[in-house]
Design a protein around this motif. Sequence first.
Motif, PDB file in Angstrom:
ATOM      1  N   GLY B 252       1.190  33.322  -0.977  1.00 44.85           N
ATOM      2  CA  GLY B 252       1.054  33.340   0.472  1.00 44.85           C
ATOM      3  C   GLY B 252      -0.246  32.797   0.994  1.00 44.85           C
ATOM      4  N   LYS B 253      -1.044  32.182   0.136  1.00 38.81           N
ATOM      5  CA  LYS B 253      -2.329  31.660   0.576  1.00 38.81           C
ATOM      6  C   LYS B 253      -2.429  30.190   0.180  1.00 38.81           C
ATOM      7  CE  LYS B 253      -6.979  33.507   0.615  1.00 38.81           C
ATOM      8  NZ  LYS B 253      -7.924  34.352  -0.068  1.00 38.81           N
ATOM      9  N   THR B 254      -2.767  29.349   1.149  1.00 31.31           N
ATOM     10  CA  THR B 254      -2.918  27.929   0.834  1.00 31.31           C
ATOM     11  C   THR B 254      -4.166  27.736  -0.006  1.00 31.31           C
ATOM     12  OG1 THR B 254      -1.918  27.402   2.955  1.00 31.31           O
ATOM     13  CG2 THR B 254      -3.068  25.617   1.827  1.00 31.31           C
ATOM     14  N   LEU B 255      -4.013  27.138  -1.186  1.00 33.52           N
ATOM     15  CA  LEU B 255      -5.174  26.929  -2.048  1.00 33.52           C
ATOM     16  C   LEU B 255      -5.660  25.494  -2.026  1.00 33.52           C
ATOM     17  CD1 LEU B 255      -4.749  29.065  -5.243  1.00 33.52           C
ATOM     18  CD2 LEU B 255      -5.900  29.579  -3.131  1.00 33.52           C
ATOM     19  N   ARG B 256      -4.757  24.558  -1.810  1.00 34.21           N
ATOM     20  CA  ARG B 256      -5.218  23.180  -1.729  1.00 34.21           C
ATOM     21  C   ARG B 256      -4.170  22.344  -1.026  1.00 34.21           C
ATOM     22  NH1 ARG B 256      -4.505  20.592  -7.808  1.00 34.21           N
ATOM     23  NH2 ARG B 256      -2.307  21.072  -8.004  1.00 34.21           N
ATOM     24  N   ARG B 257      -4.640  21.186  -0.543  1.00 33.22           N
ATOM     25  CA  ARG B 257      -3.720  20.215   0.034  1.00 33.22           C
ATOM     26  C   ARG B 257      -4.039  18.872  -0.603  1.00 33.22           C
ATOM     27  NH1 ARG B 257      -3.366  21.029   6.408  1.00 33.22           N
ATOM     28  NH2 ARG B 257      -1.129  21.069   6.239  1.00 33.22           N
ATOM     29  N   LEU B 258      -2.987  18.162  -0.962  1.00 36.93           N
ATOM     30  CA  LEU B 258      -3.156  16.866  -1.600  1.00 36.93           C
ATOM     31  C   LEU B 258      -2.519  15.803  -0.715  1.00 36.93           C
ATOM     32  CD1 LEU B 258      -2.085  17.876  -5.210  1.00 36.93           C
ATOM     33  CD2 LEU B 258      -4.393  17.593  -4.374  1.00 36.93           C
ATOM     34  N   ALA B 259      -3.003  14.574  -0.863  1.00 33.51           N
ATOM     35  CA  ALA B 259      -2.406  13.475  -0.116  1.00 33.51           C
ATOM     36  C   ALA B 259      -1.001  13.240  -0.645  1.00 33.51           C
ATOM     37  CB  ALA B 259      -3.252  12.226  -0.278  1.00 33.51           C
ATOM     38  N   GLY B 260      -0.053  13.115   0.259  1.00 39.39           N
ATOM     39  CA  GLY B 260       1.308  12.782  -0.139  1.00 39.39           C
ATOM     40  C   GLY B 260       1.431  11.275  -0.297  1.00 39.39           C
ATOM     41  N   ASP B 261       2.532  10.848  -0.861  1.00 42.55           N
ATOM     42  CA  ASP B 261       2.731   9.436  -1.138  1.00 42.55           C
ATOM     43  C   ASP B 261       3.681   8.873  -0.083  1.00 42.55           C
ATOM     44  OD1 ASP B 261       3.143   6.965  -2.146  1.00 42.55           O
ATOM     45  OD2 ASP B 261       3.856   7.602  -4.113  1.00 42.55           O
ATOM     46  N   ASP B 262       3.154   8.120   0.861  1.00 38.79           N
ATOM     47  CA  ASP B 262       3.989   7.502   1.881  1.00 38.79           C
ATOM     48  C   ASP B 262       3.485   6.081   2.102  1.00 38.79           C
ATOM     49  OD1 ASP B 262       5.319   6.625   4.148  1.00 38.79           O
ATOM     50  OD2 ASP B 262       5.434   8.628   5.004  1.00 38.79           O
ATOM     51  N   ALA B 263       4.173   5.127   1.507  1.00 47.00           N
ATOM     52  CA  ALA B 263       3.697   3.738   1.517  1.00 47.00           C
ATOM     53  C   ALA B 263       3.555   3.192   2.926  1.00 47.00           C
ATOM     54  CB  ALA B 263       4.654   2.871   0.712  1.00 47.00           C
ATOM     55  N   GLU B 264       4.342   3.692   3.885  1.00 46.40           N
ATOM     56  CA  GLU B 264       4.302   3.159   5.242  1.00 46.40           C
ATOM     57  C   GLU B 264       3.127   3.698   6.035  1.00 46.40           C
ATOM     58  OE1 GLU B 264       6.364   0.840   6.658  1.00 46.40           O
ATOM     59  OE2 GLU B 264       7.025   0.606   4.590  1.00 46.40           O
ATOM     60  N   LYS B 372       5.322   0.158  20.311  1.00 43.21           N
ATOM     61  CA  LYS B 372       6.033   0.231  19.024  1.00 43.21           C
ATOM     62  C   LYS B 372       5.172  -0.308  17.883  1.00 43.21           C
ATOM     63  CE  LYS B 372      10.807   0.482  20.363  1.00 43.21           C
ATOM     64  NZ  LYS B 372      10.664   0.553  21.815  1.00 43.21           N
ATOM     65  N   THR B 373       3.880  -0.404  18.116  1.00 43.26           N
ATOM     66  CA  THR B 373       2.988  -0.921  17.089  1.00 43.26           C
ATOM     67  C   THR B 373       2.931   0.068  15.920  1.00 43.26           C
ATOM     68  OG1 THR B 373       1.741  -1.794  18.928  1.00 43.26           O
ATOM     69  CG2 THR B 373       0.706  -1.930  16.778  1.00 43.26           C
ATOM     70  N   THR B 374       2.899  -0.466  14.693  1.00 41.84           N
ATOM     71  CA  THR B 374       2.865   0.387  13.513  1.00 41.84           C
ATOM     72  C   THR B 374       1.769  -0.074  12.550  1.00 41.84           C
ATOM     73  OG1 THR B 374       4.400  -1.005  12.311  1.00 41.84           O
ATOM     74  CG2 THR B 374       5.364   0.770  13.603  1.00 41.84           C
ATOM     75  N   TYR B 375       1.622   0.689  11.468  1.00 42.42           N
ATOM     76  CA  TYR B 375       0.686   0.296  10.409  1.00 42.42           C
ATOM     77  C   TYR B 375       1.044  -1.083   9.871  1.00 42.42           C
ATOM     78  CZ  TYR B 375      -1.448   4.939   9.934  1.00 42.42           C
ATOM     79  OH  TYR B 375      -2.149   6.097  10.142  1.00 42.42           O
ATOM     80  N   ARG B 376       2.339  -1.365   9.788  1.00 42.81           N
ATOM     81  CA  ARG B 376       2.788  -2.662   9.302  1.00 42.81           C
ATOM     82  C   ARG B 376       2.214  -3.801  10.137  1.00 42.81           C
ATOM     83  NH1 ARG B 376       6.808  -3.250   5.092  1.00 42.81           N
ATOM     84  NH2 ARG B 376       5.469  -2.095   3.713  1.00 42.81           N
ATOM     85  N   ASP B 377       2.127  -3.563  11.460  1.00 43.11           N
ATOM     86  CA  ASP B 377       1.583  -4.610  12.335  1.00 43.11           C
ATOM     87  C   ASP B 377       0.120  -4.878  12.030  1.00 43.11           C
ATOM     88  OD1 ASP B 377       3.937  -5.145  13.836  1.00 43.11           O
ATOM     89  OD2 ASP B 377       3.668  -3.229  14.850  1.00 43.11           O
ATOM     90  N   ILE B 378      -0.609  -3.841  11.622  1.00 44.30           N
ATOM     91  CA  ILE B 378      -2.000  -4.063  11.202  1.00 44.30           C
ATOM     92  C   ILE B 378      -2.008  -4.928   9.955  1.00 44.30           C
ATOM     93  CG2 ILE B 378      -4.114  -2.949  10.371  1.00 44.30           C
ATOM     94  CD1 ILE B 378      -3.382  -0.530  12.059  1.00 44.30           C
TER      95      ILE B 378
END
Lengths: 208, 782
Positions: B252-264, B372-378
């Motif tokens: 019941g206690k958050t111990l860590r958070r990691l970056a998830g994998d989301d290519a977009e 509608k600009t996205t990361y892809r547009d960058i």
Amino acid sequence: MADLHNHDIEPTRPDLGLEAVSSAPVVNDGPAPMGKQLLGFWVTFRAMFKKPNTVQYPEVKEPTAERFHGRHQLNRHPDGLEKCIGCELCAWACPADAIYVEGAANTPENTMSPGERYGKVYQINYLRCVFCGLCIEACPTRALTMTNEYELADNSRESLIFEKQDLLAPLRAGMLMPPHPMYPEMNDTNYYKGDVPHAHPSQEVKND
Amino acid sequence: MSNEVVDMITVVIDGFEVSVPKGTLVIRAAEKLGIQIPRFCDHPLLDPVGACRQCLVDIEINGRAFPKPQASCTIPVEPGMIVKTQLTSAVAKKAQEGVMEMLLINHPLDCPVCDKGGECPLQNQAMSNGQSDSRFEGTKRTFEKPIHISSQVLLDRERCVLCARCTRFSEQIASDPFITLNERGALQQVGIYEKQPFESYFSGNTVQICPVGALTGASYRFRARPFDLVSTPSACEHCASGCSLRTDVRRGKTLRRLAGDDAEVNEEWNCDKGRWAFKYVTAADRLTHPMVRNASGELQEASWPEAIAAAAAGLQKTSAAVLVGGRASVEDAYGYSKFARVTLGTNNIDFRSRISTAEERDFIASTVVRAKTTYRDIDRADSVLLVGFEPEEESPIVFLRIHKQVRKRALKVTAIASKLSIGNEKLSANFVCVAPGSEATALPSVALTAQSVILVGERACESAGLLSAIAALAEKTGAKLAWIPRRAGERGAIAAGAIGNLLPGGRPVADASARVDVAAAWGVTSIPSSLGLSSDEIIAAVNKGTIGALVVGGVDPLDGENHHEMLEALQKAFVVSLEIRPSAVTTLADVVLPVAAVTEKSGSFLDWEGRSRNFEAAVVDSLQRSDVRLLSMIADEMSKPISLSTVKAASKEFASLGNWDGAPSALSLTSVQTVSALQANEALLTSWRRLLDEGSLQQGEENLAGTARKPVVVISPKRAASIGVTDGEAVRVSNSHGAIVLPVLVEAIHDDAVWLPRNSRGSHLLATFGVASGAVVTVVKD
């Protein structure tokens, strides 16, 4: 229902030759002679004069076998520091999920074990423990061993969850109650090699 | 992407043919076949380096074999290539076992005390691809362990296998080359510059990608083993970048958070704030019980029915408005939006609990709702223009994405600002230096095409006329425009209609058919037709007495310029506060309802692109409720139900409403303010919030705070000469409200400007000055 006595489902019994006996006609010869009757009670009479096998537990306690799996113990190094490093390998090995461990970092002010890490929380739930001893095999520092103590009955569930202080071995001669610093000029490897004989006077923490 | 022609090359790996695009590395072509070649240094997002030598395979090209096994992570596929991995080649297998044996020579037997134990690539691959014995009988090389390379990251050099993942990440991805490989041979080791700790905003990623336990995080150190943790995919609540995260919970206690994998979105990275700022959820002062102000004027714990009844009774008596902070999830914002319209019968709702203007509201309704600009547009842009936006501090993943393109293809970045920032330097940005408030005047000088991307931050509203000028510029040039707010909930709040001029789905309140649309969906006869007030106007109306009650969710009065008025309004009005922890609002509220934090509820955010970022409850046995559920209970009590008793119901209803397909409202040009002449010692204030500062969601994270940039006053060399100070000397910045004294840093900044961090230690501009940008302050030597 008619097939209840089907031989397919009934386990086959070994042939004891009883069929032939039971099929013979029963002949009643009347009471056996006295001598034969007394002979039948021979085992009973013999037992009456034997020393009873009963142990008067709990007044009398028999020692267990040498390697009996009893209550666990968390051992100490000869200077009193704890051997447990909080690695949780015992909890990992436990098939009954009876062990809960939380590790923490040793600090110069609060050194409980040699090295970087010690077990901050250590619990064994004796309602779950099956005394298989896999935790003892998993322990990399021989911190966890089993005693021969088997008297583990109580009347509440809570009291059967043993905490670290319930499991820790008592201080023996030459040991100091941690937290205290490590033996001078020694590192954790020296501790594991058994180079530390007993507590050094400089390890005593002065409380003032 | 579809028009790009990709050359495919067919190679044979372990007897199987596979076709991969030209340039693919052998190790990745093998992955495509499901063949796992052991590796440590290889990372798909970092440049190949061939440092660990663990991925050796036998390669032959057109019948000519390499004389020795080759590192498959550095060799791209070629036509006619035949690869034999450890599965089919005894030579490759023996080579890999030899490398593993060598890597383990100096690796300490730390596994029981090492944080990586149980999820360690070295441990796993030593089991899968190593020998059971070692021929080494000598003494292992030892180093002092562990050493703090920042307050957040610890380095254990004994465990390091010199894969250079951390140093390559810091140099290539984060552009913070504070960590490097020193010495040579057996003594080679990772190190930091003697006087500069590893204070990168992205240092946590090095801990995550370290294939051994050489880099560990101070906060998670020795706290758990992987098998203790229950992992839940979640989204980051700290900014609008929209990182997907993994939240690991033990009991019941958050111990860590990691970056998830989301290519977009965040690829495999996140920032240290998203990774290490989560203790606010378990803070000792968390609100746990509803509270109601009793007859003697004190807040007293109450039961839920009592508190809901008290809230309903107070809101029923008078006209009420809603102030919902920018941190609400989409579902909660939708709840507030519907609650205001249906239950309170008003459009007086505003999520902008910060400096905001009417121009910004029009900009949101006309431009942001259809952006509608996205990361892809960058990724595809020919140039990027940054206005009122400091990506590294305000949306770090946007920074990483721009930096990736700057590094890859020298993407042209132009920044219109008063001060050259560290982030802009890393992006090699063309810095257009303007006085605070005059950003709009620099816009015409920037060359833009239809392939360009304009990224405008929420601070752009602090410069009058800037937002409308940017919208006009984007219209004229066809450049893609994106408005990037700082907070995670702002884009979602816009979509949910938690603002006075918009209904859910970007429907303008002023449009009768939009109102009919929403009224029909909600089953009410009508939606109020008058434009709602903005947050500043709502506060003024409370102080004037026209509004008598406020529903406030997640608002800090010190985020706005008018916090004195706001505190007065909170005192005056009947206030229902939905909060996580005690705040200036809860102490003045009449009813306080504790609500769930992000890790305790499900829901979603919209990131700056408008992309939905879903999160599930990581802590399942929490007793805390989502805002929308409490609002639904109050609405029921007031007999004007909003029928949103669960987050799922809210999300379903919101999705069924869809987006507005009618014409968006138009945006008229706002005139640019002219800056009055400055006296000697006077300067125009400019500021932004640093990523790591004194924000309420970062409280209690001492290790994290240790890596924050030191608060300074930044002035130009000319001003420094005129007031006679040099770097490090104390400078006093003041206006009629108060003064701040901090060390000075002489840097590239407009001569008329002075920069301070907005909310860092010793520099709380809104609390001290009551303003944060564009205002005249006095700068003197202390």
